[in-house]
Design a protein around this motif. Structure first.
Motif, PDB file in Angstrom:
ATOM      1  N   ALA A 129       3.282  -0.020  -4.907  1.00 27.39           N
ATOM      2  CA  ALA A 129       2.265  -0.520  -5.784  1.00 27.39           C
ATOM      3  C   ALA A 129       3.131  -1.659  -6.855  1.00 27.39           C
TER       4      ALA A 129
ATOM      5  N   SER B  80       1.422  -6.254  -4.313  1.00 23.36           N
ATOM      6  CA  SER B  80       0.819  -5.122  -4.666  1.00 23.36           C
ATOM      7  C   SER B  80      -0.710  -5.363  -5.175  1.00 23.36           C
TER       8      SER B  80
ATOM      9  N   THR C  28       5.264   5.594  -3.156  1.00 21.06           N
ATOM     10  CA  THR C  28       4.756   4.875  -4.220  1.00 21.06           C
ATOM     11  C   THR C  28       5.497   3.516  -4.883  1.00 21.06           C
TER      12      THR C  28
ATOM     13  N   ASN D 254      -0.457  10.784  -1.714  1.00 22.60           N
ATOM     14  CA  ASN D 254       0.647  10.479  -0.770  1.00 22.60           C
ATOM     15  C   ASN D 254       1.158  11.975  -0.074  1.00 22.60           C
TER      16      ASN D 254
ATOM     17  N   MET E   3      -0.014   9.697  -7.650  1.00 23.01           N
ATOM     18  CA  MET E   3      -0.186   9.666  -5.897  1.00 23.01           C
ATOM     19  C   MET E   3       0.722  10.993  -5.717  1.00 23.01           C
TER      20      MET E   3
ATOM     21  N   PRO F  36      -5.516   5.797  -7.747  1.00 18.26           N
ATOM     22  CA  PRO F  36      -5.149   4.844  -8.635  1.00 18.26           C
ATOM     23  C   PRO F  36      -6.063   3.714  -8.739  1.00 18.26           C
TER      24      PRO F  36
ATOM     25  N   LYS G 258       3.083   1.533 -12.598  1.00 13.79           N
ATOM     26  CA  LYS G 258       3.905   2.785 -12.435  1.00 13.79           C
ATOM     27  C   LYS G 258       3.207   3.986 -12.643  1.00 13.79           C
TER      28      LYS G 258
ATOM     29  N   GLU H 277       0.956   5.141  -9.796  1.00 10.88           N
ATOM     30  CA  GLU H 277       1.511   5.564  -8.624  1.00 10.88           C
ATOM     31  C   GLU H 277       2.274   6.908  -9.035  1.00 10.88           C
TER      32      GLU H 277
ATOM     33  N   SER I  26       0.816  -1.176   0.033  1.00 10.81           N
ATOM     34  CA  SER I  26       0.077  -0.065   0.059  1.00 10.81           C
ATOM     35  C   SER I  26       0.801   1.226   0.125  1.00 10.81           C
ATOM     36  N   SER I  27       0.786   2.123  -1.041  1.00  9.73           N
ATOM     37  CA  SER I  27       1.397   3.324  -1.121  1.00  9.73           C
ATOM     38  C   SER I  27       1.180   4.283  -0.151  1.00  9.73           C
TER      39      SER I  27
ATOM     40  N   ASP J  29      10.784   9.792 -12.057  1.00 12.69           N
ATOM     41  CA  ASP J  29       9.397   8.880 -12.317  1.00 12.69           C
ATOM     42  C   ASP J  29       9.684   8.873 -14.057  1.00 12.69           C
TER      43      ASP J  29
END
Length: 436
Positions: A154, A159, A151, A385, A377, A340, A371, A374, A116-117, A413
């Motif tokens: 995930a 996940s 992140t 987040n 987030m 997400p 990806k 996330e 869990s993020s 990212d």
């Protein structure tokens, strides 16, 4: 009005409902039921309403979701993950931005038992941000690192996003878990490199730690994290070793977390009650969204919209690279406004047929989607987040400061996504290796 016009009208209405902040599960179910009724009539609609939710909820692999959630909540509330950051701090503190690097490693370890993020960000935020601020770290670096590190949850198994993707896309969950390891490690390396570059360019943002740490203290810290190491070895060693299935792995993990917490004498009635309560609430919300997505898939199929969209894209003759860039753009926009799980459930019914026709590997595509989701987030205006970290740190940082801090990690990212898209073998080589 033709069936396909009803389908497009339904998608437009769904967009309007989401814009007005109607819960995504409710929006999906309402539009799907109304649309099926308009296309097929009440008798067929009632039959689908009776069959689809049960058919989805009765899917056996789904039972792993509440079990993995229970495992993560038990580990958190019983304090089994408490020593992760301390161990990483003692071993990595002397690197440039060592405490921030330690929070990334700590979040990666936490991700391996929660998936869990939000849980990763909340846990590391409570532990790591106060320690970094005590050592004089720039608050943007401290909070941005922890928000981004969350992140990783995930990608590194277990996940929840990958479990649901595997069920919907009919991709083996064990293969997704294995592929997620490579993407998670790549993300972790990119984040560590980002912290070290930031700390090198701006040394005042991350003062070097001068407090001495003995070899005895470092090895004692490693001993303190034996519960997490034992749990990871037990669950994923058995999973990847073929001893039990991904579905069984969730139950094994929940049972092992109970046993380990009991051995550490940290298993209290309050911890069990809170863990079970949070597991039930989280599982219920996930299932409602997933059932709504299943209903939407049926609606799109009956109205002909799904096939029409797929044909329209294929008739354009889009190059796979251009198609992938379009998909990335879709998820980047959705990630700014939706959580997400909702974004994935909203798009997969439309995108999976298109990507299958384009020849995309389903396993690789699932990892890339996870990806991309996330990244949402930590992107403004609704980076979940970021708001979790804001709630955890209180007056230590403003929301704007945290968003400025994650900007560096958004660049990392972008590089990770470019690598994953350009070199699918990075995701596929390990599943293929273990399959042989």
């Amino acid at each position: 009005m033709s069936d396909i016009q009803i389908g497009y009208l339904g998608l437009g209405l769904l967009t309007v409902l989401l814009a007005f902040r109607v819960p995504i599960g409710v929006s999906l179910i309402a539009v799907s039921v109304g649309g099926i009724w308009a296309v097929m009539g009440w008798d067929v609609t009632w039959g689908i309403v009776r069959v689809v939710p049960y058919g989805f909820a009765a899917n056996w692999p789904l039972s792993s979701i509440p079990m993995f959630l229970l495992m993560g909540f038990l580990c958190f509330h019983a304090g089994l993950t408490r020593g992760l950051f301390e161990a990483a701090r003692l071993w990595l503190a002397r690197l440039p931005g060592g405490l921030a690097v330690a929070s990334i490693f700590g979040a990666s370890g936490f991700a391996a038992v929660t998936g869990s993020s939000l849980a990763c960000a909340a846990a590391m935020g409570r532990i790591a941000v106060p320690e970094m601020t005590r050592q004089g770290y720039d608050i943007r670096l401290a909070t941005g690192t922890v928000a981004a590190a969350g992140t990783i949850g995930a990608l590194i198994p277990p996940s929840i996003l990958l479990i649901l993707y595997g069920i919907i896309a009919q991709v083996p969950i064990s293969d997704l878990f294995i592929g997620g390891v490579s993407a998670g490690l790549l993300t972790m390396v990119a984040y560590v490199a980002t912290v070290m570059i930031w700390s090198t360019l701006r040394p005042e943002a991350a003062p070097r730690i001068t407090e001495p740490s003995t070899a005895r203290a470092r090895f004692r810290a490693l001993v303190e994290i034996w519960p997490v190491l034992l749990l990871i070895l037990g669950v994923f060693g058995g999973l990847f070793g073929g001893i039990f299935t991904p579905t069984e792995a969730g139950g094994v993990g929940a049972f092992l977390s109970l046993v380990i917490a009991a051995m550490k004498r940290s298993l209290t009635l309050a911890a069990i009650r809170q863990s079970v309560s949070e597991t039930l609430m989280t599982s219920a919300s996930l299932f409602i969204i997933a059932i709504g997505a299943s209903m939407l898939t049926r609606f799109l199929a009956l109205s002909g919209v799904g096939e029409a969209l797929s044909d329209a894209v294929l008739q354009l003759g889009l190059d796979p690279v251009l198609l992938m860039l379009g998909i990335i753009a879709i998820y980047m926009v959705l990630g700014m406004f939706l959580e997400p799980m909702g974004a994935m459930m909203l798009t997969l019914p439309v995108l999976l047929p298109i990507t299958a026709e384009a020849g995309f590997n389903g396993l690789w595509f699932g990892i890339v989607v996870a990806k991309l989701l996330e990244i949402g987030m930590i992107t403004p205006p609704i980076g979940m987040n970021v708001f979790v970290i804001r709630g955890v740190v209180g007056n230590l940082a403003s929301t704007g400061q945290i968003f400025r801090g994650v900007t560096w990690f958004l660049l990392a990212d972008a590089a990770v996504v470019a690598i994953l898209v350009s070199f699918p073998g990075l995701v596929l080589w390990l599943p293929r290796l273990l399959a042989n």
